[in-house]
Write an enzyme that holds these catalytic residues in place. Structure first.
Site, PDB file in Angstrom:
ATOM      1  N   PHE A  21      29.180  64.137  90.401  1.00 30.95           N
ATOM      2  CA  PHE A  21      29.985  64.351  89.216  1.00 30.95           C
ATOM      3  C   PHE A  21      29.572  63.438  88.063  1.00 30.95           C
ATOM      4  O   PHE A  21      30.059  63.599  86.950  1.00 30.95           O
ATOM      5  CB  PHE A  21      31.467  64.121  89.530  1.00 30.95           C
ATOM      6  CG  PHE A  21      32.066  65.198  90.375  1.00 30.95           C
ATOM      7  CD1 PHE A  21      32.180  66.483  89.887  1.00 30.95           C
ATOM      8  CD2 PHE A  21      32.506  64.918  91.655  1.00 30.95           C
ATOM      9  CE1 PHE A  21      32.733  67.481  90.658  1.00 30.95           C
ATOM     10  CE2 PHE A  21      33.061  65.919  92.432  1.00 30.95           C
ATOM     11  CZ  PHE A  21      33.174  67.205  91.925  1.00 30.95           C
ATOM     12  N   GLY A  22      28.701  62.466  88.265  1.00 34.35           N
ATOM     13  CA  GLY A  22      28.286  61.587  87.188  1.00 34.35           C
ATOM     14  C   GLY A  22      28.280  60.136  87.627  1.00 34.35           C
ATOM     15  O   GLY A  22      28.475  59.808  88.801  1.00 34.35           O
ATOM     16  N   SER A  23      28.065  59.249  86.665  1.00 34.57           N
ATOM     17  CA  SER A  23      28.003  57.811  86.935  1.00 34.57           C
ATOM     18  C   SER A  23      29.390  57.191  86.872  1.00 34.57           C
ATOM     19  O   SER A  23      30.269  57.651  86.140  1.00 34.57           O
ATOM     20  CB  SER A  23      27.088  57.130  85.914  1.00 34.57           C
ATOM     21  OG  SER A  23      25.779  57.662  85.982  1.00 34.57           O
TER      22      SER A  23
ATOM     23  N   ASP B 155      36.934  68.586  98.621  1.00 32.54           N
ATOM     24  CA  ASP B 155      35.776  67.811  99.068  1.00 32.54           C
ATOM     25  C   ASP B 155      36.217  66.537  99.790  1.00 32.54           C
ATOM     26  O   ASP B 155      35.860  65.424  99.411  1.00 32.54           O
ATOM     27  CB  ASP B 155      34.888  67.459  97.862  1.00 32.54           C
ATOM     28  CG  ASP B 155      33.441  67.159  98.269  1.00 32.54           C
ATOM     29  OD1 ASP B 155      33.078  67.467  99.421  1.00 32.54           O
ATOM     30  OD2 ASP B 155      32.695  66.622  97.444  1.00 32.54           O
TER      31      ASP B 155
END
Length: 646
Positions: A333-335, A447
């Site tokens: 999903f990103g940093s 998830d």
């Protein structure tokens, strides 16, 4: 302190439109100022918490004041005022419906740490106001937690309505008992024989999460395209005691032609100094605006509909400009960055998510904002969000021990004991049950896995990233099926329908149970062929009578046998092929808590099926009419389970 013979500017800090008139009346706003704000705070912050006190309670406090609201035209009036307890003197707040209490872009943010009682004379339907003459309790914003039409209890026990905007003097009492966590708000017209025996509002609330160690107390007010005069004539305030009674015989007078003290002759010598100070401040502000233009925060109109929004510059400064040194990790999903919010000094984790498609981002902001209201001790708390162009910034509470998978798979030298693992499993089950059944709508996580479980300082497990998978759905073609999840945790039906449900979360939780107990991932292709799929291997060992042989070797046989068997068997039962044959999370929580026993499972009725070459093996019963209720009492599974909020 007490002011009952007129106010003096020496011990009050006034900002905006607030003035002290020549007769000693505190005037928050006036009919000449439109779209204005007025603040008046006691000059020193007061201590509401003792850092050395482990009781997790604030100080009790009591206040009473006399006010009057004067409107020039009945149909055109200002918005009202608040008695406020705030971490600062609230600079740069918004007038109008926001009453000078918060900025429109930060209304409802948990980082505001503001408590207030509002006296509102305008009906703001979008703020869920009950009418245009009410008293409300506000926490971190102007959407009241509770409110009542302005009224008082007469001597014979009847409720009489009070017109807040009548121009007549009204006395208010605000009393908070920290031990009982009870807030009482009482009104009475002047003169009245004594404080009414029954409060207007009696509200159970714990102010410990809201108030900081030191806070300012005072009043805020705001006007919009019409205005009113908001007057405070007397005020007393006490911490851990009863506020002093006000002397009604010596109140200052309100005159239609009141001259503010700043227009009086005694104030003229200071005019030159204030003018010079004004131009100095103007130069400083201009310089600061020039330096920070690159951090400008453009807020679109639709974003103002959603609470918990934080200014971009605050997040930028917290992460030191999204420095690489502040990176905690990177994922699908990103940093994720660590940082400290300047306004509250709270350590947070900031997830930086990129997204293409304006419509999808808007829908996702709506969902994230709604999830900011989720409260449970085993969910990572969302503190706020911010949008900048096509980038979304999500601000979460900081988890000092990171994710669970770093403990399970060797990145941390410390090994988790069985007691710690079992406590984490119980906590995540409770949090997942809250998402499925404990809120106003079903929230499907999509998830569940060890890397999405974060650990606080006491190694309590908290489920993170709930709802983030929705970002991809909002941005894709409705005719396209985009499956979100992780191989080894995805329920078989997802590969056919593409639709996530609470039951598919249960399947993922089954894989998670086995992952924690066995100390290995659900799929490991480097293992022998019969051990590649963790669930298949556990089921095979169960049939051989060697179930406990799969337990993580790093535990060195130090575990509770009954608990370990329960976790492993429950992991297999959650992994059944058909959704209707899996337990729900309420049954899972009850089994883990020992509220109901797990009955003997007939292994001869369990088979392993390969779901059409998708490498997702699952356990299924040979007859669909055999369900989990066969293994735990149906009367017991209906018992309530604790899904208490954080």
């Amino acid at each position: 302190f007490i002011y009952d013979d007129g106010f003096r500017p020496v011990n009050l800090t006034l900002t905006g439109e607030s003035v002290i008139t020549s007769s000693g009346v505190l005037q928050l706003t006036n009919r000449r100022g439109l779209w204005s704000v007025g603040h008046a705070f006691y000059h020193d912050p007061l201590q509401f918490k003792d850092p050395s006190d482990a009781s997790n309670t604030t100080a009790s406090f009591s206040t009473q004041f006399i006010f009057a609201i004067v409107s020039g035209i009945e149909t055109l009036r200002g918005s009202g005022f608040t008695f406020a307890v705030a971490p600062s003197m609230l600079p740069n707040t918004t007038g109008g419906d926001y009453l000078g209490l918060v900025r429109n872009s930060s209304n409802g943010n948990f980082s505001n740490h503001v408590f207030a009682v509002e006296f509102d004379t305008v009906l703001g339907t979008w703020l869920r106001d009950i009418n245009d003459n009410h008293v409300g309790v506000d926490i971190n914003g102007v959407i009241s937690d509770t409110s009542q039409t302005a009224a008082y209890c007469t001597d014979d026990g009847k409720n009489e309505t009070i017109d807040l905007k009548s121009g007549k003097m009204i006395q208010a009492w605000v009393d908070y008992n920290a031990n009982e966590k009870l807030l009482n708000v009482t009104l009475a017209p002047i003169p009245f024989s004594s404080k009414p025996i029954r409060p207007l509002i009696s509200y159970s609330v714990d102010l410990y999460p809201v108030l900081l160690d030191f806070m300012y107390v005072g009043f805020t007010s705001g006007t919009s395209n019409s205005a009113s005069d908001h007057y405070i004539l007397a005020w007393s305030f006490t911490i851990n005691g009863k506020s002093q009674d006000l002397d009604l015989s010596n109140l200052p007078k309100i005159s239609k032609k009141e001259v503010p003290i700043w227009k009086s002759a005694s104030f003229l010598p200071y005019t030159t100094a204030f003018t010079a100070l004004f131009f100095i401040m103007l130069g400083i502000i201009s310089y600061l605006v020039y330096r920070t233009r690159k951090l400008s925060d453009t807020v679109e109109v639709w974003e103002q509909d959603y609470p918990h929004r934080l200014p971009y510059r605050e997040i930028f400064n917290a992460t030191k400009g999204f420095s690489e040194k502040e990176v905690l990790g990177r994922g699908g999903f990103g940093s994720v960055y660590t940082g400290v919010l300047p306004s509250s000094r709270m350590q947070v984790a900031v997830k930086r998510v990129s997204h293409n498609g304006k419509q999808g981002l808007r829908e996702f902001v709506s969902e994230v904002s709604s999830m900011g209201r989720l409260r449970h001790r085993n969910l990572v708390q969302l503190q706020g969000w911010c949008r900048r162009k096509e980038e979304l910034l999500l601000v979460y509470e900081f988890m000092p021990n990171g994710s669970l998978d770093t403990f399970l798979f060797g990145e941390k030298e410390r090994n988790l004991s069985w007691e710690e693992r079992f406590k984490i499993l119980n906590g995540i089950a409770s949090g997942l049950l809250y998402l499925h059944e404990g809120w106003e709508q079903v929230v499907v996580h999509r998830d569940v896995k060890a890397s999405n479980v974060l650990l606080d300082a006491q190694l309590n497990g908290k489920l993170g990233d709930f709802g983030l998978a929705r970002l991809y759905e909002h941005g894709t073609d409705p005719q396209t099926t985009h499956i979100v999840g992780t191989v080894g945790y995805m329920a078989p039906e997802l590969l056919i329908t593409g639709k996530a449900t609470a039951s598919s979360d249960v399947f993922s939780f089954g894989a998670f149970l086995l992952e924690v107990a066995c100390g290995r991932r659900p799929v490991e292709i480097t293992r022998p062929s019969d051990e590649v799929l963790l669930m298949s291997w556990v089921f095979m060992c169960w049939k051989r009578g060697e179930l406990l042989s799969v337990i993580d070797e790093r535990l060195e046989m130090r575990y509770v046998k009954a608990e370990a068997e329960l976790v492993l068997k429950l992991g297999v039962l959650c992994s059944q092929l058909k959704p209707e044959d899996r337990p729900n999370m309420r049954q899972v929580v009850q089994l883990l808590n020992g509220d109901v026993p797990l009955h003997e499972v007939p292994l001869e009725n369990l088979i392993i099926e390969d779901d059409n070459d998708h490498d997702q093996l699952a356990v299924a019963y040979s007859s669909s009419d055999i369900h989990i209720s066969r293994f735990c009492s149906s009367s017991q599974t209906e018992k309530s389970t604790d899904t208490s909020r954080k």
